[in-house]
Design an enzyme around this catalytic site. Sequence first.
Site, mmCIF file in Angstrom:
data_model
loop_
_atom_site.group_PDB
_atom_site.id
_atom_site.type_symbol
_atom_site.label_atom_id
_atom_site.label_comp_id
_atom_site.label_asym_id
_atom_site.label_seq_id
_atom_site.Cartn_x
_atom_site.Cartn_y
_atom_site.Cartn_z
ATOM 1 N N LYS A 211 0.749 -1.033 -0.147
ATOM 2 C CA LYS A 211 0.067 0.020 0.011
ATOM 3 C C LYS A 211 0.904 1.267 0.143
ATOM 4 O O LYS A 211 0.464 2.286 -0.629
ATOM 5 C CB LYS A 211 -0.924 -0.236 1.078
ATOM 6 C CG LYS A 211 -0.577 -0.054 2.677
ATOM 7 C CD LYS A 211 -1.590 -0.465 3.534
ATOM 8 C CE LYS A 211 -1.235 -0.618 4.758
ATOM 9 N NZ LYS A 211 -0.737 -2.068 5.255
ATOM 10 N N HIS B 225 -1.385 -8.668 11.912
ATOM 11 C CA HIS B 225 -2.053 -8.058 13.035
ATOM 12 C C HIS B 225 -3.105 -9.050 13.755
ATOM 13 O O HIS B 225 -3.979 -8.599 14.415
ATOM 14 C CB HIS B 225 -2.590 -6.638 12.819
ATOM 15 C CG HIS B 225 -1.882 -5.864 12.061
ATOM 16 N ND1 HIS B 225 -0.908 -5.202 12.815
ATOM 17 C CD2 HIS B 225 -1.896 -5.323 10.895
ATOM 18 C CE1 HIS B 225 -0.265 -4.378 12.030
ATOM 19 N NE2 HIS B 225 -0.784 -4.394 11.030
ATOM 20 N N ASN C 112 -1.543 6.953 6.548
ATOM 21 C CA ASN C 112 -0.661 5.970 7.147
ATOM 22 C C ASN C 112 0.607 6.069 6.784
ATOM 23 O O ASN C 112 1.470 5.109 7.283
ATOM 24 C CB ASN C 112 -1.193 4.614 6.914
ATOM 25 C CG ASN C 112 -0.499 3.451 7.863
ATOM 26 O OD1 ASN C 112 -0.863 3.559 9.362
ATOM 27 N ND2 ASN C 112 -0.308 2.329 7.384
#
Length: 433
Positions: A116, A184, A139
């Site tokens: 990303k 995560h 981010n």
Amino acid sequence: MADYQGKKVVIIGLGITGLSCVDFFLARGVTPRVMDTRMSPPGLDKLPANVERWSGSLNDDWLLSADLIVASPGMALAHPSLAAAAQAGVEIVGDIELFCREAQRPVIAITGSNGKSTVTTLVGEMAKASGWKVGVGGNIGLPALSLLDAPADLYVLELSSFQLETTTSLRAVAATILNVTEDHMDRYPFGLQQYRAAKLRIYEHAQVCVVNAEDALTQPVSRPEKQVTFGAQHGDYRLDEQYLTASGETLMKVSEMHMVGQHNYTNALAALALADAAGIPRSGALQALKAFTGLAHRFQLVCDNRGVRWINDSKATNVGSTEAALKGLAVSGTLWLLLGGDGKSADFSPLTAYLHRDNIRVFCFGRDREALAALRPEVSTLTETMAQAVQQIAAQVQAGDMVLLSPACASLDQFKNFEQRGDQFAQLAREMG
């Protein structure tokens, strides 16, 4: 635009994002309170004197008496204090939600387990090459709220699953989930589908959904108004032999790009699809694609000495990212692969298939080194640190070999962040390579 006058606002988490939230509210005549679970969070010294602060824990009294809580992406909504506040009817958002309520220009939104940052930066470069004013952040790089300070024709945001959890007002001109692989899992106790559900929020209200045709987990749950697809072999945007194509039209040869590797060609296709959806001129997009050299720590060639290539892929902080690096990777000599760090409770087994090649040696370091070495013990060596591994590898490499740091793990067991890990690898490669 939202009106926050008279609201009691609490910001959880400092750092540059927290400070951008403080500035945002002060500029609107609202003085927030700030708290951070760290005793001395970064940015504490930059907090204006009139802003109340609380550090070392969460202050439940402040949270329960608030009208609005702006939570850092690092703070899980499942935390008992936040859950109690939500139960009491307190609104909880993140900085991206604040941004989306204010933004007056189109937004391209990008998420995914891997790639990303590369795609976000690349789309930004495509807009710039076309003469557009563009704000790139989220981010990556600048906090989203900081982008509101400069004029823009377009915003390009990289968004994490954590940021998407607290965002409801995003209406992207084009949105994509590049891929979904385990990451995560320590934050998502219900597993991969819970993580995927957070990612899928990016498609809500999007004008165009840009979907990975080769990853079923990126498919929207309900049929979007407009959808385009990309992929290495399948999709509206795909590879045809050694060419990037769009709906059958040949755009450019991959050899004209500085970036290499199938995962980067797929990133390029996704970026082109997003740029087309947002109306960025194709000529500018292709110009940027030819000039773009990739990002540091992402399959970056840091040293080519005596025929040995040293590749820094420290940003590979999860299994899927390392899989992407290894997929279709051709090495004439030996591939010396460095794995290790904090695996964040991930399942390493998908890597096994990539380790069963004749010309591979694996060096495993850090907290989860033993679990990684167990994937193929007969070609694996255990070391405590990455530096020890590089030292042993440097004494054995020959022309035609590749040394690849693609750890499949977070770095926080031994490093400040993945950048520090990558910088150390690059320095060692230049010294020993």
